[in-house]
Design an enzyme around this catalytic site. Sequence first.
Site, PDB file in Angstrom:
ATOM      1  N   GLY A 240       0.347  39.680  74.370  1.00  0.00           N
ATOM      2  CA  GLY A 240      -0.723  40.421  73.241  1.00  0.00           C
ATOM      3  C   GLY A 240      -1.992  40.291  73.465  1.00  0.00           C
ATOM      4  O   GLY A 240      -2.889  40.806  72.706  1.00  0.00           O
ATOM      5  N   GLU A 274       2.739  35.279  78.418  1.00  0.00           N
ATOM      6  CA  GLU A 274       3.387  36.518  78.798  1.00  0.00           C
ATOM      7  C   GLU A 274       2.469  37.836  78.651  1.00  0.00           C
ATOM      8  O   GLU A 274       2.895  38.754  77.975  1.00  0.00           O
ATOM      9  CB  GLU A 274       4.663  36.819  78.255  1.00  0.00           C
ATOM     10  CG  GLU A 274       5.799  35.998  77.940  1.00  0.00           C
ATOM     11  CD  GLU A 274       6.871  36.306  76.832  1.00  0.00           C
ATOM     12  OE1 GLU A 274       8.035  35.628  76.865  1.00  0.00           O
ATOM     13  OE2 GLU A 274       6.704  36.659  76.017  1.00  0.00           O
ATOM     14  N   TYR A 317       1.026  55.701  69.139  1.00  0.00           N
ATOM     15  CA  TYR A 317       0.705  54.824  67.979  1.00  0.00           C
ATOM     16  C   TYR A 317      -0.951  55.174  67.875  1.00  0.00           C
ATOM     17  O   TYR A 317      -1.784  54.354  67.767  1.00  0.00           O
ATOM     18  CB  TYR A 317       0.972  53.347  68.205  1.00  0.00           C
ATOM     19  CG  TYR A 317       1.580  52.934  69.572  1.00  0.00           C
ATOM     20  CD1 TYR A 317       2.604  52.534  69.834  1.00  0.00           C
ATOM     21  CD2 TYR A 317       0.713  52.988  70.491  1.00  0.00           C
ATOM     22  CE1 TYR A 317       3.035  51.921  70.790  1.00  0.00           C
ATOM     23  CE2 TYR A 317       0.877  52.166  71.732  1.00  0.00           C
ATOM     24  CZ  TYR A 317       2.024  51.816  71.961  1.00  0.00           C
ATOM     25  OH  TYR A 317       2.649  51.337  73.058  1.00  0.00           O
ATOM     26  N   CYS A 356       4.762  71.142  74.444  1.00  0.00           N
ATOM     27  CA  CYS A 356       4.777  71.843  73.197  1.00  0.00           C
ATOM     28  C   CYS A 356       5.092  70.816  72.146  1.00  0.00           C
ATOM     29  O   CYS A 356       6.220  70.865  71.492  1.00  0.00           O
ATOM     30  CB  CYS A 356       5.913  72.841  73.266  1.00  0.00           C
ATOM     31  SG  CYS A 356       6.076  73.884  74.625  1.00  0.00           S
ATOM     32  N   TYR A 385       1.224  50.207  79.784  1.00  0.00           N
ATOM     33  CA  TYR A 385       1.955  51.296  79.061  1.00  0.00           C
ATOM     34  C   TYR A 385       1.573  52.576  79.294  1.00  0.00           C
ATOM     35  O   TYR A 385       1.609  53.444  78.185  1.00  0.00           O
ATOM     36  CB  TYR A 385       1.763  50.761  77.274  1.00  0.00           C
ATOM     37  CG  TYR A 385       2.095  49.450  77.109  1.00  0.00           C
ATOM     38  CD1 TYR A 385       3.443  48.736  77.279  1.00  0.00           C
ATOM     39  CD2 TYR A 385       1.043  48.380  76.993  1.00  0.00           C
ATOM     40  CE1 TYR A 385       3.843  47.735  76.966  1.00  0.00           C
ATOM     41  CE2 TYR A 385       1.486  46.926  76.888  1.00  0.00           C
ATOM     42  CZ  TYR A 385       2.922  46.724  76.931  1.00  0.00           C
ATOM     43  OH  TYR A 385       3.033  45.319  76.847  1.00  0.00           O
TER      44      TYR A 385
END
Length: 426
Positions: A240, A274, A317, A356, A385
Site C-alpha cells: 500500500g 508486500e 476507481y 462502448c 494495476y
Amino acid sequence: MDHFDYRNGRLYCEDVPLADIAEKVGTPVYVYSTATLLHHYRGVASAFAELDATVCYSVKSLGNLHILKLLADEGAGFDVVSGGELSRVLAAGGDPKKIVFAGVGKTDREIREALQAGIGWFNVESEMEFDNLARLAGELGVQARASLRVNPDVFDPRTHAYTTTGRKETKFGVDIDRAGAFFTRAAENPDVTLDGIHLHIGSPIYSAGPYVDAISKALGLIDELRRRGIEVKVLNIGGGFAADYEEGKSPSAADYARDILPLLKGKGLQLLLEPGRQIACNAGVLLTKVLYTKQGGEKKFVIVDAAMTDLIRPALYEAKHFIYPARLADGAAPPVRRFDYTPEGGEVVDIVGGVCETSDVLGAGRCLPPLGRDDLLAVFSAGAYGFVMASQYNARPRPAEVLVEGESFRVIRRRETYEDLFAAEK
Ligand SMILES: *Cc1c(COP(=O)(O)O)cnc(C)c1O
C-alpha cells in the site's frame, strides 16, 4: 522518481525514444523501465535493511514473468493471491521460501499447490480457512507456516473506499479483538505453525501515520500474546506504499521507514513487506495513439487506441494518470506531471477509449497541447494495476508489453492476436 524524460522534445524511456517502440511494436503498448523498477525495489530493500526485512513484491500489481525474473534475481520474495500467481513466480525462478500467499478465498487446489511448493507463509484470514489449511497440510503430511491477517481498524481517509481494507467492516482479516482467541486455539494445532501477524490496511496509503497506528496496535497484541506464552516471530506490514501519480507527491520508502523502523527495533520480529505499486507504478507507461478528436456539446474528446480494456483504473476507481504527448512542439517546455498542469496554448479535453461504455475514460478534463491524428500519448504511472487488469472486452486483443534496458528494448509479451481471443473456445 523514474526514467521517463523528455530530451529535445522527445519522450524517452531510459535511452530509448518511445516513438521508436510505438513504430516497431505498435500501440497500445505498455513500456517498462528496468532501471526504475530496480531503483524502487532496491529503495525499499535498503530502507528496511536494518531489520533484515524480506521484501515480498506484490505480483498482482505487475506480474509479467520477465519482471518477476528481474526481481527474483535481485533476491526479492513475492506476495501472491492465487494459484495462478504462484505458478508465475515458480516459472520465473522465485524462491518458494520467500513466498507469502494472501487472500480471503483460497481454494483447496491452491492451498495444496502452495503446500507442495513449500511456500514460506500463508496469510490466514478466517477461522474456517485456518481449519481447512490444517486439514490439507495434515493430509499431505507437511507443516504449514502462517500469519494471521489482523484487522487493526485503521485507515487513510484519502484512500478510495474500494481499496480501503483495514477497517472493521471488511471481508479481509479478523478483528484485532478476536486475534488472541484465534492464536490460543491455533497453538494446539499440529499441522500449522501460526507465528506471524499480517497487516494490510489498503492502498495507496499516503503517509507513514496509518502504518504507525496499525503496527502499534499489532505490537500491543504481540505483547499480550507473549504474556500468555504464545510467541509471535513474524510481522508482515503489507503493502500500500504510495507511488508518484503526480510528480513528487508520494513519500519515498526511506520516508516510511524513518517512522516505522523505530517501532520495530529490538522487538525480535522478522519483518516482511508486500509493496506492489511503490515498485511497479512509475516503472511503466501506456503508449497510445490518437485516432480522432471530436466535439460533444461543450466538451472536446480525444479518442485514442487504448481503452479501459487496457487500463481500467480510471473507470474502476476514478484513478488519475498524468497523460501527455510523447513529442513536444518545437521549443515547448517539458510538462510538470501534475493533473492541473496547463501548457501554453493548451486546451481542455477528455481522453477516451473506443469501448462502448461511458466510463471508458483515461483522463477527464486535462489540458493538453492541440492534438491530431496519430499523435502519440503517454499515460504515465501505469506500471502497477495496468496490464494485469487488462481484459478482452469488446473482443479487443490485449496490448503488448515491452521492457527497456539502457539503449535496448525487447517485447516481453507479444500483442494478442484475434486467434488468441477464441483459442480456448475450440
Ligand atoms: C494488493 C495487496 C498488496 C499490494 O498493494 P500495493 O498497493 O500495490 O502495494 C499487498 N498485500 C496485500 C495483501 C494486497 O492485497
